[in-house]
Design an enzyme around this catalytic site. Structure first.
Site, mmCIF file in Angstrom:
data_model
loop_
_atom_site.group_PDB
_atom_site.id
_atom_site.type_symbol
_atom_site.label_atom_id
_atom_site.label_comp_id
_atom_site.label_asym_id
_atom_site.label_seq_id
_atom_site.Cartn_x
_atom_site.Cartn_y
_atom_site.Cartn_z
ATOM 1 N N SER A 160 4.521 5.969 -7.462
ATOM 2 C CA SER A 160 3.900 5.952 -8.788
ATOM 3 C C SER A 160 4.396 7.103 -9.658
ATOM 4 C CB SER A 160 2.380 6.056 -8.655
ATOM 5 O OG SER A 160 1.892 5.149 -7.709
HETATM 6 N N1 SAH Z 1 0.609 5.384 -3.404
HETATM 7 C C1 SAH Z 1 2.035 5.155 -3.268
HETATM 8 C C2 SAH Z 1 2.566 4.083 -4.196
HETATM 9 C C3 SAH Z 1 2.149 2.761 -3.739
HETATM 10 S S1 SAH Z 1 3.054 1.353 -4.256
HETATM 11 C C4 SAH Z 1 2.820 6.429 -3.426
HETATM 12 O O1 SAH Z 1 2.228 7.487 -3.649
HETATM 13 O O2 SAH Z 1 4.041 6.370 -3.265
HETATM 14 C C5 SAH Z 1 1.903 0.170 -3.629
HETATM 15 C C6 SAH Z 1 1.909 0.017 -2.137
HETATM 16 O O3 SAH Z 1 0.846 -0.867 -1.810
HETATM 17 C C7 SAH Z 1 3.184 -0.614 -1.577
HETATM 18 O O4 SAH Z 1 3.771 0.225 -0.655
HETATM 19 C C8 SAH Z 1 2.689 -1.919 -0.936
HETATM 20 O O5 SAH Z 1 3.373 -2.243 0.282
HETATM 21 C C9 SAH Z 1 1.238 -1.598 -0.679
HETATM 22 N N2 SAH Z 1 0.371 -2.768 -0.545
HETATM 23 C C10 SAH Z 1 0.329 -3.901 -1.287
HETATM 24 N N3 SAH Z 1 -0.633 -4.721 -0.840
HETATM 25 C C11 SAH Z 1 -1.228 -4.096 0.217
HETATM 26 C C12 SAH Z 1 -2.293 -4.429 1.117
HETATM 27 N N4 SAH Z 1 -2.962 -5.584 1.028
HETATM 28 N N5 SAH Z 1 -2.616 -3.544 2.076
HETATM 29 C C13 SAH Z 1 -1.969 -2.372 2.205
HETATM 30 N N6 SAH Z 1 -0.955 -2.001 1.388
HETATM 31 C C14 SAH Z 1 -0.590 -2.849 0.401
#
Ligand code: SAH
Length: 216
Positions: free
Chosen positions: A63
């Site tokens: 992000s």
């Molecule tokens: N917080 C992260 C950015 C996240 S991007 C950082 O600091 O880098 C969003 C993430 O959510 C992705 O890695 C994706 O794989 C995950 N995601 C999407 N759906 C999900 C679910 N149902 N359960 C767990 N993770 C999920």
């Protein structure tokens, strides 16, 4: 990059956070002490200190730092809190939370992202983070309830199991929206009698998907 350039970039990084509304002193201190560099890999490492989301493995994104700051600020974490993050991604948000909370649980549906994040947590000696591969829409029933929950992928609506795993007096911050382009960051506060919803600002996150990823 030379040491001087790095110091200059980090100064700009902190300035960008403040100018976008990240004003909480504890959040700023956490973001100053956790280097974003190791969480950004490959050709984008040079851009780690820009206030931009960047691509990471598995087609996901780390992000934008100011969004991390604003979400963390809205979460209002205190040192005794047990926090759940859904969407580990690079691990950057979890690392910031580790500076503010007693314990951080973070889950991602991609095993590879969890493994890479874990090795960074170890290298940085962030011993209060536990990372799992799981579908975070169901929360972590074994560790529930949580003082704080943060979701960093967008669902159409707040997942019910997460509401159920939030303590009374607890706060959850998450992006919700009907599409990939129109989403709002919302803050949910649980009271004795129900849930209070507050819309904070427009945001754009990757979608919250069902199940553990098959390319694991
Ligand atoms: N917080 C992260 C950015 C996240 S991007 C950082 O600091 O880098 C969003 C993430 O959510 C992705 O890695 C994706 O794989 C995950 N995601 C999407 N759906 C999900 C679910 N149902 N359960 C767990 N993770 C999920």
């Amino acid at each position: 990059m030379s040491q001087d350039d790095l110091a200059e970039q980090k100064m700009r990084f902190m300035f960008a956070l403040r100018s976008k509304g990240v004003t909480d002193a504890r959040v700023l201190t956490a973001m100053e002490s956790i280097d974003r560099g190791p969480f950004v890999k490959g050709i984008f490492t040079d851009r780690a200190y820009e206030d931009m989301p960047l691509p990471i493995a598995c087609g996901q994104t780390i992000s934008q730092p100011s969004v991390v700051g604003l979400m963390t600020q809205a979460l209002d974490v205190s040192p005794r809190d047990k926090v759940l993050e859904v969407g580990t991604g690079s691990g950057y948000q979890a690392a910031i939370l580790s500076q503010l909370a007693r314990r951080v649980y973070t889950v991602d549906r991609h095993r590879r992202l969890v493994a890479e994040a874990k090795s960074i947590f170890e290298a940085m000696d962030l011993g209060n983070i536990t990372a799992f591969t799981a579908d975070g829409s169901f929360g972590l029933p074994d560790q529930a309830p949580f003082d704080r929950i943060i979701v960093t992928a967008a669902a159409e609506d707040t997942p019910g199991p997460l509401l159920g795993q939030l303590k009374v007096g607890g706060i959850m911050v998450l992006p919700v929206g009907q599409s990939d382009t129109v989403q709002s960051m919302i803050k949910v506060t649980r009271s004795e009698t129900g849930f209070d919803y507050q819309e904070l600002r427009p945001v754009r996150f990757v979608p919250l998907l069902e199940g553990v990823a098959r390319d694991n």
